[in-house]
Design a protein around this motif. Structure first.
Motif, PDB file in Angstrom:
ATOM      1  N   TYR A 127       0.841  -1.201   0.000  1.00  0.00           N
ATOM      2  CA  TYR A 127       0.000   0.000   0.000  1.00  0.00           C
ATOM      3  C   TYR A 127       0.880   1.256   0.000  1.00  0.00           C
ATOM      4  O   TYR A 127       0.554   2.244  -0.663  1.00  0.00           O
ATOM      5  CB  TYR A 127      -0.922   0.009   1.227  1.00  0.00           C
ATOM      6  N   MET A 142      -6.360   2.498   0.300  1.00  0.00           N
ATOM      7  CA  MET A 142      -7.204   1.461   0.903  1.00  0.00           C
ATOM      8  C   MET A 142      -8.664   1.603   0.491  1.00  0.00           C
ATOM      9  O   MET A 142      -9.323   0.622   0.148  1.00  0.00           O
ATOM     10  CB  MET A 142      -7.081   1.508   2.425  1.00  0.00           C
ATOM     11  N   SER A 143      -9.169   2.828   0.507  1.00  0.00           N
ATOM     12  CA  SER A 143     -10.591   2.978   0.176  1.00  0.00           C
ATOM     13  C   SER A 143     -10.831   2.731  -1.314  1.00  0.00           C
ATOM     14  O   SER A 143     -11.812   2.080  -1.691  1.00  0.00           O
ATOM     15  CB  SER A 143     -11.112   4.356   0.617  1.00  0.00           C
ATOM     16  N   ALA A 146     -10.656  -1.119  -1.948  1.00  0.00           N
ATOM     17  CA  ALA A 146     -11.856  -1.837  -1.504  1.00  0.00           C
ATOM     18  C   ALA A 146     -12.998  -1.607  -2.492  1.00  0.00           C
ATOM     19  O   ALA A 146     -13.686  -2.550  -2.897  1.00  0.00           O
ATOM     20  CB  ALA A 146     -12.255  -1.375  -0.100  1.00  0.00           C
ATOM     21  N   ARG A 147     -13.177  -0.373  -2.929  1.00  0.00           N
ATOM     22  CA  ARG A 147     -14.257  -0.074  -3.885  1.00  0.00           C
ATOM     23  C   ARG A 147     -14.028  -0.786  -5.208  1.00  0.00           C
ATOM     24  O   ARG A 147     -14.945  -1.337  -5.800  1.00  0.00           O
ATOM     25  CB  ARG A 147     -14.340   1.426  -4.132  1.00  0.00           C
ATOM     26  N   ARG A 149     -12.339  -3.523  -5.866  1.00  0.00           N
ATOM     27  CA  ARG A 149     -12.527  -4.980  -5.792  1.00  0.00           C
ATOM     28  C   ARG A 149     -13.994  -5.348  -5.665  1.00  0.00           C
ATOM     29  O   ARG A 149     -14.447  -6.318  -6.266  1.00  0.00           O
ATOM     30  CB  ARG A 149     -11.730  -5.543  -4.614  1.00  0.00           C
ATOM     31  N   GLU A 150     -14.728  -4.586  -4.862  1.00  0.00           N
ATOM     32  CA  GLU A 150     -16.169  -4.869  -4.707  1.00  0.00           C
ATOM     33  C   GLU A 150     -16.866  -4.692  -6.053  1.00  0.00           C
ATOM     34  O   GLU A 150     -17.700  -5.499  -6.458  1.00  0.00           O
ATOM     35  CB  GLU A 150     -16.804  -3.893  -3.709  1.00  0.00           C
ATOM     36  N   LEU A 173      -5.884 -18.017   2.019  1.00  0.00           N
ATOM     37  CA  LEU A 173      -6.391 -16.734   1.530  1.00  0.00           C
ATOM     38  C   LEU A 173      -5.329 -15.658   1.347  1.00  0.00           C
ATOM     39  O   LEU A 173      -5.330 -14.941   0.356  1.00  0.00           O
ATOM     40  CB  LEU A 173      -7.470 -16.202   2.479  1.00  0.00           C
ATOM     41  N   GLN A 174      -4.428 -15.549   2.332  1.00  0.00           N
ATOM     42  CA  GLN A 174      -3.480 -14.441   2.286  1.00  0.00           C
ATOM     43  C   GLN A 174      -2.486 -14.618   1.169  1.00  0.00           C
ATOM     44  O   GLN A 174      -2.110 -15.735   0.839  1.00  0.00           O
ATOM     45  CB  GLN A 174      -2.713 -14.351   3.608  1.00  0.00           C
ATOM     46  N   ARG A 175      -2.069 -13.499   0.614  1.00  0.00           N
ATOM     47  CA  ARG A 175      -1.140 -13.625  -0.493  1.00  0.00           C
ATOM     48  C   ARG A 175       0.230 -14.032   0.021  1.00  0.00           C
ATOM     49  O   ARG A 175       0.610 -13.705   1.136  1.00  0.00           O
ATOM     50  CB  ARG A 175      -1.103 -12.347  -1.303  1.00  0.00           C
TER      51      ARG A 175
ATOM     52  N   MET B   1      -5.688   2.817  11.719  1.00  0.00           N
ATOM     53  CA  MET B   1      -5.881   3.137  10.292  1.00  0.00           C
ATOM     54  C   MET B   1      -5.344   4.538   9.988  1.00  0.00           C
ATOM     55  O   MET B   1      -5.566   5.465  10.755  1.00  0.00           O
ATOM     56  CB  MET B   1      -7.378   3.111   9.944  1.00  0.00           C
ATOM     57  N   PRO B   7     -14.076   8.442   2.785  1.00  0.00           N
ATOM     58  CA  PRO B   7     -14.573   7.529   3.814  1.00  0.00           C
ATOM     59  C   PRO B   7     -14.110   6.100   3.541  1.00  0.00           C
ATOM     60  O   PRO B   7     -14.018   5.678   2.390  1.00  0.00           O
ATOM     61  CB  PRO B   7     -16.092   7.646   3.688  1.00  0.00           C
ATOM     62  N   MET B   8     -13.790   5.364   4.599  1.00  0.00           N
ATOM     63  CA  MET B   8     -13.231   4.017   4.443  1.00  0.00           C
ATOM     64  C   MET B   8     -14.348   2.974   4.314  1.00  0.00           C
ATOM     65  O   MET B   8     -15.202   2.886   5.185  1.00  0.00           O
ATOM     66  CB  MET B   8     -12.377   3.723   5.675  1.00  0.00           C
ATOM     67  N   PRO B   9     -14.357   2.210   3.231  1.00  0.00           N
ATOM     68  CA  PRO B   9     -15.381   1.182   3.097  1.00  0.00           C
ATOM     69  C   PRO B   9     -15.271   0.147   4.213  1.00  0.00           C
ATOM     70  O   PRO B   9     -14.198  -0.056   4.771  1.00  0.00           O
ATOM     71  CB  PRO B   9     -15.078   0.543   1.737  1.00  0.00           C
ATOM     72  N   ASN B  11     -15.084  -3.036   4.393  1.00  0.00           N
ATOM     73  CA  ASN B  11     -14.238  -4.223   4.296  1.00  0.00           C
ATOM     74  C   ASN B  11     -12.754  -3.933   4.118  1.00  0.00           C
ATOM     75  O   ASN B  11     -12.000  -4.828   3.742  1.00  0.00           O
ATOM     76  CB  ASN B  11     -14.735  -5.107   3.147  1.00  0.00           C
ATOM     77  N   SER B  12     -12.342  -2.714   4.396  1.00  0.00           N
ATOM     78  CA  SER B  12     -10.937  -2.354   4.202  1.00  0.00           C
ATOM     79  C   SER B  12      -9.986  -3.251   4.983  1.00  0.00           C
ATOM     80  O   SER B  12      -8.916  -3.614   4.485  1.00  0.00           O
ATOM     81  CB  SER B  12     -10.697  -0.905   4.619  1.00  0.00           C
ATOM     82  N   HIS B  15      -9.456  -6.525   3.177  1.00  0.00           N
ATOM     83  CA  HIS B  15      -8.553  -6.385   2.026  1.00  0.00           C
ATOM     84  C   HIS B  15      -7.113  -6.259   2.499  1.00  0.00           C
ATOM     85  O   HIS B  15      -6.211  -6.885   1.949  1.00  0.00           O
ATOM     86  CB  HIS B  15      -8.947  -5.173   1.181  1.00  0.00           C
ATOM     87  N   ALA B  16      -6.902  -5.444   3.540  1.00  0.00           N
ATOM     88  CA  ALA B  16      -5.545  -5.253   4.057  1.00  0.00           C
ATOM     89  C   ALA B  16      -4.993  -6.579   4.578  1.00  0.00           C
ATOM     90  O   ALA B  16      -3.812  -6.886   4.407  1.00  0.00           O
ATOM     91  CB  ALA B  16      -5.549  -4.197   5.159  1.00  0.00           C
ATOM     92  N   TYR B  17      -5.863  -7.384   5.179  1.00  0.00           N
ATOM     93  CA  TYR B  17      -5.442  -8.710   5.654  1.00  0.00           C
ATOM     94  C   TYR B  17      -5.012  -9.577   4.468  1.00  0.00           C
ATOM     95  O   TYR B  17      -3.943 -10.191   4.487  1.00  0.00           O
ATOM     96  CB  TYR B  17      -6.590  -9.370   6.413  1.00  0.00           C
ATOM     97  N   LEU B  18      -5.841  -9.624   3.441  1.00  0.00           N
ATOM     98  CA  LEU B  18      -5.548 -10.469   2.280  1.00  0.00           C
ATOM     99  C   LEU B  18      -4.256 -10.031   1.595  1.00  0.00           C
ATOM    100  O   LEU B  18      -3.552 -10.835   0.995  1.00  0.00           O
ATOM    101  CB  LEU B  18      -6.709 -10.429   1.283  1.00  0.00           C
ATOM    102  N   ASP B  19      -3.937  -8.734   1.688  1.00  0.00           N
ATOM    103  CA  ASP B  19      -2.725  -8.217   1.060  1.00  0.00           C
ATOM    104  C   ASP B  19      -1.513  -8.287   1.979  1.00  0.00           C
ATOM    105  O   ASP B  19      -0.450  -7.777   1.631  1.00  0.00           O
ATOM    106  CB  ASP B  19      -2.946  -6.755   0.630  1.00  0.00           C
TER     107      ASP B  19
END
Lengths: 178, 77
Positions: A127, A142-143, A146-147, A149-150, A173-175, B1, B7-9, B11-12, B15-19
Motif C-alpha cells: 500500500y 485502501m478505500s 476496496a471499492r 474490488r467490490e 487466503l493471504q497472499r 488506520m 470515507p473508508m469502506p 471491508n478495508s 482487504h488489508a489482511y488479504l494483502d
C-alpha cells in the motif's frame, strides 16, 4: 548513463508493459504509454535516486503521463467515453474468456480505482508503494482498493457460496510473501 | 488506520489482511471474523479468485518481440 542504470531501467519493461496493458485495455495505447514513460525517464534521470530500484520512479512517470492523457481525452469534444452505468455482469468461464471479461470489467471502473487495483493486485506493490507511485495518502489507496474490488466482483459475477468456504480455507487466503 | 480524504469502506481491514498489510494483532481480529462469519469468508474467497484471475490474465510479456525491442532501445540509449 552507466550500463548498470540502463539495465535496471530495461529490467522494468515487462512489468511496465503488463501494467499499462491492463490499465489501458489496448495493446497499442499501452505500448505508446510505455514508450513515452521510457523516453521521459531517460530524459529525467536526475529525478531517479540511483541506488534505489527504478520501479517506483518509472511507475510514477507512467502514472503522470496516463493522467495527462485522460485529461486531454476529456477535453476533446467528441471522444468516445466508456459507459460506466450499465456494464453487464459477465461470468468467469474458460481461460480464453477471462482476459476479455477482465478487460471489460477493468475498463468499467473509474481510472483511479483501476490504478490502485492493478498496482497492488497485479504488480504486488505494498500500500505504501502504491501511495507513493500515485502520490495519494495510504488511506485513499485502501478505500479505492476496496471499492475497486467490490465493484469488479459485481461486474464479474463470480459465483461463490457458503459451501465453497469451509473455515479450513483460511490459510489459503493471504497472499504469499513478496 | 491512517488518515484518509475519503470515507473508508467497511471491508478495508479484510482487504488489508488479504494483502498482508496488517500487523499480528489486527490480522488476528480479521481471522476471528473469518472463522466465525461465512459471509466474510465468501467475500474473502471471491477476492482471492479475482486476484488469481488478474494474474492469470495479464502475464509478464517476457518472451515478446516488443519487449525485446524496447529493452534494446534503452540499452543503446
Amino acid at each position: 548513463m552507466t550500463m548498470q542504470a540502463k539495465r535496471a531501467i530495461a529490467g522494468e519493461i515487462p512489468r511496465l508493459r503488463r501494467y499499462a496493458r491492463a490499465l489501458c485495455g489496448s495493446d497499442t495505447e499501452a505500448d505508446d504509454l510505455v514508450q513515452e514513460t521510457l523516453a521521459r525517464g531517460l530524459a529525467n534521470l536526475q529525478s531517479w535516486s540511483v541506488g534505489e530500484s527504478p520501479r517506483k520512479w518509472l511507475f510514477s512517470i507512467l502514472h503522470n503521463h496516463y493522467v495527462d492523457q485522460i485529461r486531454k481525452a476529456a477535453r476533446r469534444p467528441h471522444h468516445l467515453s466508456i459507459d460506466n452505468g450499465d456494464a453487464t455482469p459477465v461470468a468467469i468461464v474458460a481461460d480464453a474468456g477471462i482476459r476479455r471479461d477482465l478487460d471489460r470489467g477493468l475498463q468499467a471502473l473509474p481510472a483511479e480505482q483501476r490504478q490502485v487495483l492493478l498496482l497492488v493486485g497485479l504488480e504486488g506493490m505494498s500500500y505504501a508503494e502504491a501511495a507513493q507511485v500515485l502520490d495519494i495518502p495510504i488511506g485513499t489507496v485502501m478505500s479505492r482498493l476496496a471499492r475497486a474490488r467490490e465493484r469488479l466482483r459485481v461486474l464479474m459475477a463470480c459465483d461463490i457460496g457458503p459451501a465453497d468456504v469451509p473455515p479450513g480455507i483460511l490459510s489459503t487466503l493471504q497472499r504469499s510473501q513478496r | 488506520m491512517p488518515a484518509t480524504s475519503e470515507p473508508m469502506p467497511a471491508n478495508s481491514a479484510l482487504h488489508a489482511y488479504l494483502d498482508g498489510e496488517l500487523d499480528a494483532r489486527a490480522a488476528a481480529a480479521v481471522e476471528l471474523t473469518l472463522a466465525t462469519d461465512v459471509e466474510t469468508r465468501v467475500l474473502a474467497k471471491s477476492m482471492t479468485i479475482q486476484r488469481d484471475a488478474l494474474r492469470a490474465a495479464f502475464r509478464l510479456p517476457l518472451e515478446c518481440p516488443t519487449t525485446h525491442r524496447m529493452i534494446a532501445a534503452v540499452l543503446s540509449a
